[in-house]
Structures are given as C-alpha cells and as structure tokens.
Design an enzyme around this catalytic site. Structure first.
Site, short mmCIF file in Angstrom:
data_model
loop_
_atom_site.label_atom_id
_atom_site.label_comp_id
_atom_site.label_asym_id
_atom_site.label_seq_id
_atom_site.Cartn_x
_atom_site.Cartn_y
_atom_site.Cartn_z
NE ARG A 189 -12.65 4.93 -84.23
CZ ARG A 189 -14.36 4.53 -84.89
NH1 ARG A 189 -14.58 5.38 -84.51
NH2 ARG A 189 -14.54 2.95 -85.35
CB SER A 248 -7.31 0.01 -84.90
OG SER A 248 -8.86 -0.40 -84.92
CD GLU A 318 -8.57 4.06 -84.61
OE1 GLU A 318 -8.99 3.96 -85.25
OE2 GLU A 318 -9.21 3.85 -82.79
C1 LIG Z 1 -8.37 -3.96 -76.79
C2 LIG Z 1 -8.52 -2.02 -77.49
C3 LIG Z 1 -9.61 -2.94 -77.64
C4 LIG Z 1 -10.20 -1.12 -78.59
N1 LIG Z 1 -11.37 -1.39 -79.40
C5 LIG Z 1 -11.83 0.20 -80.10
C6 LIG Z 1 -13.41 -0.09 -80.81
O1 LIG Z 1 -13.56 -1.46 -81.30
N2 LIG Z 1 -13.43 1.37 -81.54
C7 LIG Z 1 -13.00 2.02 -81.03
O2 LIG Z 1 -13.28 3.73 -81.11
N3 LIG Z 1 -11.64 2.42 -80.05
C8 LIG Z 1 -11.54 1.73 -79.73
N4 LIG Z 1 -10.23 1.29 -78.80
C9 LIG Z 1 -9.74 2.32 -78.79
C10 LIG Z 1 -9.98 3.32 -77.09
O3 LIG Z 1 -10.86 2.58 -75.88
C11 LIG Z 1 -11.23 4.65 -77.97
O4 LIG Z 1 -10.75 5.58 -78.26
C12 LIG Z 1 -11.80 5.13 -76.47
O5 LIG Z 1 -12.68 6.19 -77.29
C13 LIG Z 1 -11.10 5.62 -75.69
O6 LIG Z 1 -11.03 6.35 -74.62
P1 LIG Z 1 -10.10 6.50 -73.07
O7 LIG Z 1 -11.00 6.80 -72.18
O8 LIG Z 1 -9.25 5.19 -73.03
O9 LIG Z 1 -9.74 8.12 -73.64
P2 LIG Z 1 -8.18 8.17 -73.44
O10 LIG Z 1 -7.36 7.34 -74.28
O11 LIG Z 1 -7.69 8.13 -72.68
O12 LIG Z 1 -7.74 9.69 -73.95
C14 LIG Z 1 -8.14 9.75 -75.56
C15 LIG Z 1 -8.76 11.23 -76.41
O13 LIG Z 1 -9.09 11.31 -74.86
C16 LIG Z 1 -9.21 12.95 -74.16
N5 LIG Z 1 -10.60 12.96 -73.43
C17 LIG Z 1 -10.02 11.26 -72.62
N6 LIG Z 1 -11.01 11.69 -71.50
C18 LIG Z 1 -11.82 13.23 -72.01
C19 LIG Z 1 -12.93 13.70 -70.69
N7 LIG Z 1 -13.74 13.74 -70.13
N8 LIG Z 1 -12.76 15.00 -71.59
C20 LIG Z 1 -12.04 15.51 -73.12
N9 LIG Z 1 -11.20 15.01 -73.29
C21 LIG Z 1 -11.10 13.53 -73.28
C22 LIG Z 1 -7.91 12.97 -74.06
O14 LIG Z 1 -7.26 14.40 -73.57
C23 LIG Z 1 -7.09 12.37 -75.19
O15 LIG Z 1 -6.74 13.67 -76.18
C24 LIG Z 1 -9.86 -0.30 -78.67
C25 LIG Z 1 -8.91 0.11 -77.26
C26 LIG Z 1 -8.12 -1.29 -76.95
C27 LIG Z 1 -7.08 -1.24 -75.98
#
Ligand SMILES: Cc1cc2nc3c(=O)[nH]c(=O)nc-3n(C[C@H](O)[C@H](O)[C@H](O)COP(=O)(O)OP(=O)(O)OC[C@H]3O[C@@H](n4cnc5c(N)ncnc54)[C@H](O)[C@@H]3O)c2cc1C
Length: 323
Positions: A189, A248, A318
């Site tokens: 992560r 998570s 996380e």
């Molecule tokens: C129902 C559910 C299930 C999930 N299951 C999983 C799973 O199975 N595995 C898993 O790993 N995660 C899971 N997640 C968590 C999440 O989806 C992941 O961590 C995902 O990678 C976050 O992406 P995001 O675009 O929503 O980022 P955000 O939540 O918007 O941002 C996360 C971080 O990334 C940064 N960021 C976002 N975009 C960029 C960019 N283009 N450049 C630089 N920085 C950036 C943000 O500043 C922040 O620090 C789950 C979440 C939910 C709600």
C-alpha cells in the site's frame, strides 16, 4: 495568505473548472468531509501544469484527489486547493489504448497505456475486452489509476507492482518524467509517490501521476471474465458494499489480519455516532448514516487501543486522513 479573488481569476484563465467551498463529502466514498478551500477539476496534463504554476505563484498548497475511495477528510474540510484528476478528465488523463509503439519481448505481451483519471474498473474491462490478462484483481477496486499507483492497490494476490511497466509523472515544477515500474518503489500500500518529508501536509504526494503503461499477456477472454466474476462475487459476499466506506480501514499487520483481530476483540458492530465496525467484515469501518470524520477517528482510536491491549498488535491506518 492568498487573495481568493485574484487566485480564482488566474485559475479560471487555465480553463479548469474552479469552485469555492465544495463539500468533500460529495467526492469521497465515505460520504464524509467538509469544504475544500478551492476545488479545481483539471481536464488534461497541460491544464494541470498551468494550475500548478498559478498555485505556485500564489504559494497555495494543494491536495491531489483521485476517486476519494481511500480518504477520511476532516469535518472542517481541506485548507488547501483540491485538484480533482478524475471528474473532468478528458484527453490524456482519461485516454486508454493499446500502446502499439512499445516493442514487446514476446508475442504474448501487450502494453496498455492508461490515463490517471480513469477508473480501475474501466481499465480492467478494457483489458478483458482485448483478451489481456493481469488486471482481473483490479476490477473491483473502486479507485482511479492515479490513486492505485500511489497506493500500489492490490487484491486477491494481484497488485499494481506486478503489471506496471512505467509511470508518467508530473513533478511539482510542472516537468514531466517517465519512471520505469521497477523504480516506483512499490510496497504494501505504498510507492515512491508517498515519499514526502515528515513536515508535508497530510496525504501529500511527491509527484502527480498522469498515467501508466501496463504490461499484460494475451489470454482467453472467457477465462478472464470468469475470474473477474468470481472475484466480484467474493467481494459482494465478504464486504459491506451496501454502505459508504473507504475499504479496509487498517493495514494488514504482519502475521495477522486486521479484521480478524478486531472481530476477536469483540468489536463487531461497535459504533461511535454514525460510524460502525462492519459486522459483515470487521476490517471495514462503515458510515451507517450521518457519520462525521470525528466519529470515524474516535472509533479508529478505540479499536486500535482495544486490539493493542488484547493482542499487543498495533494497527496502522490504511485510510489517509486529510485536512
Ligand atoms: C469498497 C472499497 C473496497 C476497496 N478495496 C480495495 C482493495 O481491494 N485493494 C486496495 O488496494 N484498495 C481498496 N480500496 C481502497 C481504494 O480504492 C484504493 O486505495 C485506491 O487505490 C484509491 O484510489 P483513489 O483514486 O480513490 O485515490 P484517493 O483516495 O482519491 O487518493 C489516495 C491517495 O492518492 C493520491 N492520488 C490520487 N490520485 C493521484 C494522482 N493522479 N497522482 C498523485 N497522487 C494521487 C491522493 O492524493 C491520496 O494521497 C477499497 C475502497 C473501497 C471504498
């Protein structure tokens, strides 16, 4: 302190959509979070570069927003400019295509190039539709490509690290670099994008992901579809997808599962205000309705303390707390 009017008019000149006081609860999967000082939707890498230049000129710090699926945003909101990479994305930030120009080592390998603004679901579907295996694990992760690169998102034995060939980054000064996947320092992560000084604002990143090239293999589309369906069914069965959450809540402590520790500590269903430890999957904190960030934080503190007392294991969040 910046002068909002001058800042807003300069930002608008970039062509980006700019709003003041946008509620972050509208942009997070937890449905929690107060207003963003300034909310900017960028549509392309070029526009992002111009926005960074304006923010730099006004000394305004910023937060990069993906799909908001791994965030706990403060009830007081974010006292920075929030740059949304996904909502207005067009052109390069939302492009997805077979990268014909890259020469593969063998006949089985195919490269796919995807912008940071697209969802992992769309990326995985594109791979499936083109008979390419490697991204089945990502289909049910609700984030964007950009967020997944930051987090090295993974599930069911797959993770970004296994499939990322290279990443296109924009540095804070607007310059663009291409970084090989092997130099992304992907870990559990985490990635090099999370390597920022201790003094940096919460959730800050060292550079902005514009997109990535994925190295995939040719495979039977029917088998890819089956695998994706099986993983989706597992998620539906195990995860409380009917409630808002950020997935998570805690990282997996070495040698344990956070959800099991929380359940064994007798905390299934434990609530603070509208926040609750999901009874379906104790690793998820869910918003049962009207939860505040303060509720979730208190609940996370209580859970951490009880698990530490009972099992001597320190749970680490996380979810990224942002203010
Ligand atoms: C129902 C559910 C299930 C999930 N299951 C999983 C799973 O199975 N595995 C898993 O790993 N995660 C899971 N997640 C968590 C999440 O989806 C992941 O961590 C995902 O990678 C976050 O992406 P995001 O675009 O929503 O980022 P955000 O939540 O918007 O941002 C996360 C971080 O990334 C940064 N960021 C976002 N975009 C960029 C960019 N283009 N450049 C630089 N920085 C950036 C943000 O500043 C922040 O620090 C789950 C979440 C939910 C709600």
């Amino acid at each position: 302190m910046f002068k909002p009017e001058a800042l807003l008019s300069e930002l608008e000149k970039t062509g980006a959509a700019v709003a003041e006081g946008e509620m972050m609860a509208m942009h997070t999967s937890f449905r929690i979070g107060g207003p963003a000082a300034v909310y900017i939707r960028v549509s392309s890498a070029a526009q992002l570069g111009q926005v960074l230049e304006v923010l730099g000129r006004f000394s305004v710090p910023y937060f990069i927003l993906g799909r908001g699926t791994n965030l706990l945003v403060s009830d007081d909101g974010i006292r920075r400019a929030v740059i949304s990479m996904t909502e207005s994305a067009s052109g390069d930030l939302s492009q997805i295509r077979i990268a014909d120009g890259i020469k593969a080592e063998d006949d089985e390998t195919v490269y796919v190039e995807a912008g940071a603004g697209i969802t992992l679901a769309r990326l995985a579907s594109f791979a499936r539709d083109n008979g390419l295996t490697g991204l089945e694990f990502a289909a049910g992760i609700p984030g964007s490509v950009g967020g997944a690169l930051v987090m090295n998102a993974g599930a069911y034995g797959g993770e970004m690290k296994q499939v990322v060939s290279s990443v296109r980054l924009m540095q804070p000064d607007g310059s663009i670099t291409e970084v090989p996947g092997g130099e992304m320092r992907f870990g559990y992560r985490t990635s090099r994008l999370k390597e920022v000084p201790d003094t940096a604002e919460k959730g800050a990143v060292s550079a902005i992901a514009l997109g990535a090239v994925f190295e995939l293999k040719k495979a039977d589309p029917a088998q890819i579809t089956r695998t994706m369906q099986e993983l989706a069914a597992k998620r539906m069965e195990k995860q409380p997808l009917e409630y808002p959450s950020a997935g998570s809540t805690f990282k997996r402590p070495e040698g344990y599962f956070a959800g099991k520790l929380i359940m064994d500590a007798g905390l299934a269903g434990y609530s603070v205000g509208g926040a609750q430890v999901s009874e379906k999957h104790c690793g998820f904190v869910i918003n049962k309705g009207g939860a505040t960030a303060a509720d979730v934080k208190q609940l996370m503190c209580d859970v951490t303390e009880k698990v530490l007392q009972t099992y001597g294991v320190l749970l680490e969040p996380e979810v990224i707390m942002v203010e």
